[in-house]
Design a protein around this motif. Structure first.
Motif, PDB file in Angstrom:
ATOM      1  N   ARG A  85       0.832  -1.219   0.000  1.00  0.00           N
ATOM      2  CA  ARG A  85       0.000   0.000   0.000  1.00  0.00           C
ATOM      3  C   ARG A  85       0.860   1.261   0.000  1.00  0.00           C
ATOM      4  NH1 ARG A  85      -3.408  -2.713   4.513  1.00  0.00           N
ATOM      5  NH2 ARG A  85      -4.587  -4.156   3.232  1.00  0.00           N
ATOM      6  N   ARG A  86       2.163   1.089   0.293  1.00  0.00           N
ATOM      7  CA  ARG A  86       3.051   2.261   0.350  1.00  0.00           C
ATOM      8  C   ARG A  86       3.956   2.336  -0.869  1.00  0.00           C
ATOM      9  NH1 ARG A  86       6.293   2.339   5.379  1.00  0.00           N
ATOM     10  NH2 ARG A  86       6.544   4.506   4.726  1.00  0.00           N
ATOM     11  N   ILE A  87       3.671   1.437  -1.842  1.00  0.00           N
ATOM     12  CA  ILE A  87       4.463   1.429  -3.073  1.00  0.00           C
ATOM     13  C   ILE A  87       3.526   1.729  -4.237  1.00  0.00           C
ATOM     14  CG2 ILE A  87       5.870  -0.011  -4.616  1.00  0.00           C
ATOM     15  CD1 ILE A  87       6.560  -1.745  -2.165  1.00  0.00           C
ATOM     16  N   ALA A 158      -0.497   5.486  -9.414  1.00  0.00           N
ATOM     17  CA  ALA A 158       0.696   5.047  -8.690  1.00  0.00           C
ATOM     18  C   ALA A 158       1.185   6.111  -7.711  1.00  0.00           C
ATOM     19  CB  ALA A 158       1.807   4.700  -9.686  1.00  0.00           C
ATOM     20  N   LEU A 159       0.915   7.380  -8.045  1.00  0.00           N
ATOM     21  CA  LEU A 159       1.463   8.473  -7.231  1.00  0.00           C
ATOM     22  C   LEU A 159       0.507   8.983  -6.154  1.00  0.00           C
ATOM     23  CD1 LEU A 159       3.200  10.423 -10.090  1.00  0.00           C
ATOM     24  CD2 LEU A 159       4.362   9.673  -8.011  1.00  0.00           C
ATOM     25  N   VAL A 160      -0.787   8.707  -6.296  1.00  0.00           N
ATOM     26  CA  VAL A 160      -1.779   9.389  -5.470  1.00  0.00           C
ATOM     27  C   VAL A 160      -1.640   9.095  -3.983  1.00  0.00           C
ATOM     28  CG1 VAL A 160      -3.631   7.653  -5.613  1.00  0.00           C
ATOM     29  CG2 VAL A 160      -4.218  10.074  -5.412  1.00  0.00           C
ATOM     30  N   ALA A 161      -1.146   7.912  -3.643  1.00  0.00           N
ATOM     31  CA  ALA A 161      -1.009   7.560  -2.218  1.00  0.00           C
ATOM     32  C   ALA A 161       0.301   8.095  -1.629  1.00  0.00           C
ATOM     33  CB  ALA A 161      -1.095   6.043  -2.035  1.00  0.00           C
ATOM     34  N   ARG A 162       0.994   8.949  -2.405  1.00  0.00           N
ATOM     35  CA  ARG A 162       2.289   9.527  -1.988  1.00  0.00           C
ATOM     36  C   ARG A 162       3.251   8.438  -1.550  1.00  0.00           C
ATOM     37  NH1 ARG A 162      -1.128  13.615   1.253  1.00  0.00           N
ATOM     38  NH2 ARG A 162      -1.596  15.158  -0.333  1.00  0.00           N
ATOM     39  N   PRO A 163       3.512   7.482  -2.433  1.00  0.00           N
ATOM     40  CA  PRO A 163       4.397   6.366  -2.051  1.00  0.00           C
ATOM     41  C   PRO A 163       5.847   6.835  -1.955  1.00  0.00           C
ATOM     42  CG  PRO A 163       3.907   6.236  -4.375  1.00  0.00           C
ATOM     43  CD  PRO A 163       3.099   7.388  -3.843  1.00  0.00           C
ATOM     44  N   GLY A 164       6.624   6.114  -1.187  1.00  0.00           N
ATOM     45  CA  GLY A 164       8.050   6.425  -1.105  1.00  0.00           C
ATOM     46  C   GLY A 164       8.811   5.813  -2.261  1.00  0.00           C
ATOM     47  N   LEU A 165       8.166   4.919  -2.960  1.00  0.00           N
ATOM     48  CA  LEU A 165       8.836   4.174  -4.043  1.00  0.00           C
ATOM     49  C   LEU A 165       7.824   3.844  -5.140  1.00  0.00           C
ATOM     50  CD1 LEU A 165      11.290   2.420  -5.073  1.00  0.00           C
ATOM     51  CD2 LEU A 165      10.295   0.530  -3.757  1.00  0.00           C
ATOM     52  N   SER A 193       9.394  15.912  -7.618  1.00  0.00           N
ATOM     53  CA  SER A 193       8.786  16.963  -6.793  1.00  0.00           C
ATOM     54  C   SER A 193       8.312  16.419  -5.458  1.00  0.00           C
ATOM     55  CB  SER A 193       7.611  17.609  -7.544  1.00  0.00           C
ATOM     56  OG  SER A 193       6.559  16.674  -7.684  1.00  0.00           O
ATOM     57  N   ARG A 194       8.134  15.121  -5.382  1.00  0.00           N
ATOM     58  CA  ARG A 194       7.658  14.513  -4.140  1.00  0.00           C
ATOM     59  C   ARG A 194       8.736  13.712  -3.437  1.00  0.00           C
ATOM     60  NH1 ARG A 194       1.739  13.371  -5.049  1.00  0.00           N
ATOM     61  NH2 ARG A 194       1.223  14.959  -6.548  1.00  0.00           N
ATOM     62  N   GLY A 195       9.907  13.672  -4.014  1.00  0.00           N
ATOM     63  CA  GLY A 195      11.001  12.912  -3.400  1.00  0.00           C
ATOM     64  C   GLY A 195      10.793  11.406  -3.464  1.00  0.00           C
TER      65      GLY A 195
END
Lengths: 233, 407
Positions: A85-87, A158-165, A193-195
């Motif tokens: 969920r974090r990817i 893919a980006l909406v959950a602000r994943p770290g990867l 832009s989100r690192g």
């Protein structure tokens, strides 16, 4: 700051006994925060298997794989599901749900986050669709969008959950040159832009310029790691 | 192992999962969105559930009507206890008992009245077409008030007249327009067996699987119509107890004085005895239960196929959702939610169609078919279980959705 991906001595094989076939051998790989790494190599070199291990889509057999600070060696299925969920995932085909609108598809990536309400989910999905240039198409279904637009919806999802990867597998394979470059540049810009770090598997030489580093694989081993020029000549 | 220890708490706290109710709502919503996106498939799934629903309603309706009609006569009797031959299997085919047992019953202190009841099948000639059909004759002392049927009390005197009968208006139409003729011209002659008798009134009882129609007549007229019946034999004795008498004590007292050629039953025991015959001694009860089961199996197969093909057709999407962190449990809830939605969507029109069919069939067969809330709830539970079983079978297909295959 901890690297989003830290792989040490990972070996992986399919089959058992006489049918056992090693596809990864003693792989070492690190991806720094915000870094864009392209995995390349011939078919069967093990890059896709490596991507599925980093994505917690398979159980680790040997070695250590820390993703977003969590060790995957010995992790149970429920733990791997929670980590996923974090990817952010981007596939060769967009794999959007045809019966949902673009906004609903993107919001699906937030539904398993119990801390986000429905209105917030749809608002964030709409904002990200705007960021990928699809503000006019949020209520359209995938069937009403072009291939490039669908892949941009997949990028937003893919980006909406602000994943770290973000893990991406041949994201341009089904697109023409212009659409492909547009999608990967968009992905790079938004991730930067989100690192967010990106690990991307591709055969497409047209998009190598987006990478900070190229990692070349062959026969299950990392055979090159550096700039595009250094690795590919 | 150390690595595992440090990962679990951190992962649990990483992304708060939706609660059970929220998760179930989201799964149900996704299921509905998926179902409605393919209208033709949804329509065929609803039709399948509706078909099963109608089939089960009809089978259960017939089964209940059979049992209800089989006991209508017993329920209409105003008596506390009954004497019956232990050899009697069902009231439409009774074994006789000696009439003297009726008199013996009066020897028990608690007994107020003991009334012999006669049952026999005889041919009835349709007054319009002349065709013969077997009708059930019910003979008893009209004065005794042992039978409580609508219209009966008003014609007690008329039934005392020689060769008179009261015709059951709810008999099958093959007996002819008896009620219409009576309404038009009053008492008129009909032929029962080889005897001409007069219809002097109408009662309401209803046909059953054992009797297509009924005619009520006095004890004397019964013997006239069924001449082969020896005077010393009766089919049933209805016993009414004195006010305040203990039913079970009276039953025990009667059993104590009666020889083994007589069984002493309460009204409920007699009703159950009748039901047991239809349930156990005939294949009818089994056939209707089997029919219901067949309907459920057919419905389950249809729903399973729809759900299975839905999953098979969206394997990549399911695998993608798994990759995004959707658990197997949540996706199973989506499939089961779809099954639940189909159960509700098929049940509603199925119930409406069944209610219409009930009225059509009841009019055609004169069987007491009624769609009550109890039966509707029972059928809904069965349809829901059917869809849930189909869903559980289809859920196995979700295993094929491997997120690792997406790369």
């Amino acid at each position: 700051m901890e690297n989003p991906v830290e792989i040490r001595d990972v070996t992986y094989a399919y089959g058992e006994g006489a049918l056992r076939r090693e596809v990864l051998r003693d792989v070492e790989l690190r991806v720094a925060p915000g870094e864009i790494v392209i995995l390349t190599g011939p078919s069967g070199s093990g890059k896709t298997t490596l991507l599925t291990l980093v994505g917690a889509l398979r159980g680790l057999q040997q070695g250590s794989c820390r993703v977003l600070g969590h060790e995957l060696a010995g992790a149970r299925e429920a733990e791997r599901v929670a980590l996923r969920r974090r990817i952010g995932f981007i596939f060769q085909n967009h794999n959007l749900l045809g019966f949902l609108t673009a906004r609903q598809n993107v919001a699906m990536a937030l539904e398993m986050d119990g801390g986000t309400g429905e209105a917030q989910r749809l608002e964030r999905a709409g904002a990200l669709l705007g960021a990928v240039g699809l503000a006019e198409h949020t209520e359209k279904r995938p069937g009403q969008l072009s291939g490039g637009q669908r892949q941009r919806v997949a990028v937003a999802r893919a980006l909406v959950a602000r994943p770290g990867l973000i893990l991406a597998d041949e994201p341009t394979a089904a697109l023409d040159k212009a659409s492909g470059q547009e999608v990967v540049h968009l992905l790079r810009d938004l991730a930067r832009s989100r690192g967010t770090a990106i690990l991307l598997v591709t055969h497409d030489p047209r998009i190598l310029d987006v990478a900070d580093r190229i990692v070349a694989m062959e026969d299950g081993r990392v055979v090159g790691d550096g700039s595009a020029q250094a690795v590919l000549g | 192992m150390n690595a595992m220890n440090d990962i679990r708490p951190a992962l649990r706290g990483a992304v708060p999962q939706p609660g059970f109710l929220t998760g179930s709502w989201l799964a149900l919503r996704l299921a509905w969105r998926q179902l409605r996106s393919e209208r033709a498939r949804l329509a065929s799934a609803i039709a399948g559930v509706m078909f099963a629903c109608v089939l089960v309603f009809m089978q259960l309706g017939f089964r209940a009507a059979l049992f209800e009609s089989a006991t209508t006569l017993i329920s209409a009797m105003r008596a506390d206890l009954f004497l019956m031959s232990p050899m009697t299997l069902a009231s439409f085919r009774p074994e006789t008992i000696p009439r003297v047992r009726v008199s013996q019953a009066l020897g028990v202190e608690a007994v107020q009245a003991a009334v012999p009841v006669y049952l026999a099948q005889a041919s009835f000639r349709n007054p319009e077409t002349g065709k013969r059909r077997m009708i059930q004759l019910i003979g008893f002392d009209a004065e005794a008030g042992v039978l409580d049927l609508p219209g009966l009390s008003a014609m007690r005197e008329a039934l005392k007249q020689p060769d008179t009968i009261a015709f059951d208006t709810r008999s099958r139409p093959e007996f002819g327009p008896v009620a219409q003729i009576f309404a038009g011209q009053g008492p008129f002659p009909v032929q029962i067996g080889n005897r001409e008798m007069r219809v002097v009134g109408m009662v309401e009882l209803g046909s059953s699987f054992g009797a297509d129609g009924n005619a009520v007549l006095s004890e004397v007229n019964f013997r006239r119509a069924v001449r082969e019946r020896p005077q010393a034999l009766v089919d049933l004795a209805a016993i009414r107890l004195k006010p305040g008498a203990d039913l079970l004590a009276a039953q025990a007292a009667l059993r104590a004085i009666m020889p083994p050629d007589v069984a002493v039953l309460t009204q409920e025991e007699l009703r159950r005895h009748e039901l047991r015959y239809w349930e156990e001694a005939t294949p009818i009860g089994f056939i209707f239960s089997f029919g219901s089961l067949m309907g459920l199996i057919v419905g389950m197969v249809i729903v399973y196929q729809i759900l299975f093909s839905d999953i098979a057709g969206h394997l990549k999407e399911y695998a993608t959702l798994k990759a995004m962190g959707y658990s197997n449990g949540h996706l199973s809830r989506v499939v089961l939610g779809a099954a639940g939605i189909l159960a509700v969507l098929g049940f509603v029109p199925g119930t409406i169609a069944s209610a219409l069919l009930y009225s059509v069939v009841a009019e055609a067969t004169f069987l007491p078919l009624s769609l009550g809330a109890d039966r509707a709830l029972t059928v809904f539970a069965m349809i829901f279980a059917m869809c849930a079983a189909a869903g559980l079978l289809a859920v196995r297909k979700l295993r094929d959705a491997d997120p690792a295959d997406m790369f």
